[in-house]
Write a protein that holds these residues in place. Sequence first.
Motif, PDB file in Angstrom:
ATOM      1  N   GLU A  82      -9.582 -15.364  52.575  1.00  0.00           N
ATOM      2  CA  GLU A  82     -10.043 -14.559  51.449  1.00  0.00           C
ATOM      3  C   GLU A  82     -10.196 -13.116  51.912  1.00  0.00           C
ATOM      4  OE1 GLU A  82     -13.648 -16.102  49.796  1.00  0.00           O
ATOM      5  OE2 GLU A  82     -12.845 -18.114  49.597  1.00  0.00           O
ATOM      6  N   ASN A  83      -9.911 -12.200  51.010  1.00  0.00           N
ATOM      7  CA  ASN A  83     -10.099 -10.780  51.299  1.00  0.00           C
ATOM      8  C   ASN A  83      -9.434 -10.355  52.603  1.00  0.00           C
ATOM      9  OD1 ASN A  83     -11.592 -10.359  48.934  1.00  0.00           O
ATOM     10  ND2 ASN A  83     -13.434 -11.141  49.935  1.00  0.00           N
ATOM     11  N   HIS A  85      -7.047  -7.999  54.040  1.00  0.00           N
ATOM     12  CA  HIS A  85      -6.305  -6.763  53.771  1.00  0.00           C
ATOM     13  C   HIS A  85      -5.032  -6.646  54.609  1.00  0.00           C
ATOM     14  CE1 HIS A  85      -8.709  -5.528  57.241  1.00  0.00           C
ATOM     15  NE2 HIS A  85      -7.877  -4.519  57.416  1.00  0.00           N
ATOM     16  N   GLU A  88      -2.378  -8.840  52.862  1.00  0.00           N
ATOM     17  CA  GLU A  88      -1.920  -8.150  51.640  1.00  0.00           C
ATOM     18  C   GLU A  88      -0.948  -7.026  52.010  1.00  0.00           C
ATOM     19  OE1 GLU A  88      -2.243  -8.975  48.572  1.00  0.00           O
ATOM     20  OE2 GLU A  88      -4.042 -10.198  48.436  1.00  0.00           O
ATOM     21  N   LYS A 106       1.387  -3.925  43.986  1.00  0.00           N
ATOM     22  CA  LYS A 106       0.278  -4.844  43.679  1.00  0.00           C
ATOM     23  C   LYS A 106      -0.435  -5.271  44.964  1.00  0.00           C
ATOM     24  CE  LYS A 106       0.439  -9.386  43.012  1.00  0.00           C
ATOM     25  NZ  LYS A 106       0.850 -10.693  42.575  1.00  0.00           N
ATOM     26  N   HIS A 107       0.342  -5.623  45.983  1.00  0.00           N
ATOM     27  CA  HIS A 107      -0.264  -6.091  47.231  1.00  0.00           C
ATOM     28  C   HIS A 107      -0.930  -4.945  47.995  1.00  0.00           C
ATOM     29  CE1 HIS A 107       0.812 -10.290  47.037  1.00  0.00           C
ATOM     30  NE2 HIS A 107       2.006  -9.934  46.586  1.00  0.00           N
ATOM     31  N   ARG A 109      -2.311  -2.379  46.618  1.00  0.00           N
ATOM     32  CA  ARG A 109      -3.564  -2.126  45.874  1.00  0.00           C
ATOM     33  C   ARG A 109      -4.614  -3.202  46.193  1.00  0.00           C
ATOM     34  NH1 ARG A 109      -2.459   2.037  42.300  1.00  0.00           N
ATOM     35  NH2 ARG A 109      -0.295   2.147  41.584  1.00  0.00           N
ATOM     36  N   ASN A 110      -4.169  -4.441  46.342  1.00  0.00           N
ATOM     37  CA  ASN A 110      -5.105  -5.503  46.742  1.00  0.00           C
ATOM     38  C   ASN A 110      -5.682  -5.214  48.123  1.00  0.00           C
ATOM     39  OD1 ASN A 110      -4.827  -6.990  44.401  1.00  0.00           O
ATOM     40  ND2 ASN A 110      -3.300  -8.381  45.253  1.00  0.00           N
ATOM     41  N   SER A 111      -4.838  -4.749  49.020  1.00  0.00           N
ATOM     42  CA  SER A 111      -5.302  -4.401  50.361  1.00  0.00           C
ATOM     43  C   SER A 111      -6.358  -3.302  50.288  1.00  0.00           C
ATOM     44  CB  SER A 111      -4.124  -3.957  51.230  1.00  0.00           C
ATOM     45  OG  SER A 111      -4.550  -3.626  52.530  1.00  0.00           O
ATOM     46  N   ARG A 113      -8.219  -2.591  47.675  1.00  0.00           N
ATOM     47  CA  ARG A 113      -9.420  -3.105  47.003  1.00  0.00           C
ATOM     48  C   ARG A 113     -10.353  -3.732  48.033  1.00  0.00           C
ATOM     49  NH1 ARG A 113     -10.445  -7.989  46.097  1.00  0.00           N
ATOM     50  NH2 ARG A 113      -8.297  -8.712  46.235  1.00  0.00           N
ATOM     51  N   ILE A 114      -9.766  -4.410  49.000  1.00  0.00           N
ATOM     52  CA  ILE A 114     -10.536  -5.068  50.045  1.00  0.00           C
ATOM     53  C   ILE A 114     -11.065  -4.057  51.064  1.00  0.00           C
ATOM     54  CG2 ILE A 114     -10.411  -6.759  51.928  1.00  0.00           C
ATOM     55  CD1 ILE A 114      -8.073  -8.071  50.206  1.00  0.00           C
TER      56      ILE A 114
END
Length: 185
Positions: A82-83, A85, A88, A106-107, A109-111, A113-114
């Motif tokens: 989970e989470n 980075h 991602e 998208k990935h 941005r997920n990185s 976000r974390i």
Amino acid sequence: IGILQVGLQSMANRYAYIPFIGIFIMVVWGLGDISRDAQRLKYISYVIVVSLIAYFGFLTGYELPYWKNSETAFARALEVTENNHIAELGIGNVMYKKGNMKEAQKHYRNSLRIKPDFELAHNNLGLALMSSGELHEAENCFREAIKYDSHFARAYHNLGLLMIKENKPEEAKGLFEKAKALDPG
């Protein structure tokens, strides 16, 4: 041996090989000493060793498909953590190389976000945005990367490339000079 962190990973299996040599020697010699005294224990130790080899062989066969390539390795990392980075970022890099900029973005941005201060994800998101023609947002990403790591030569270089696209050669020249000063290679 993993006492000091090298690279982005905080730990890696490859650091265990050398420290475990002593433990393996103790186990093998210990089993040898135990089985030397009793013939019956000798066969039990054989069964244990063969069982362990079979068990680890099975585990290797189970995990091996996940290490087929970077995409499967990072996808598996995302499944079981989970989470993450780093995973991602890694899957984002795979998507970028495949030319799938939306999925890469998208990935990245997920990185972010974390881990919002992850300069490498800012830089790579900037590259994906620049490839998609979103120059203003790409510029912001490169500047964020530089904000978090003022010695990040690739971010200066990429921002310079963006300035050329925006027809700002003087600003690009300064950025390229900064990148070259930070990393002459």
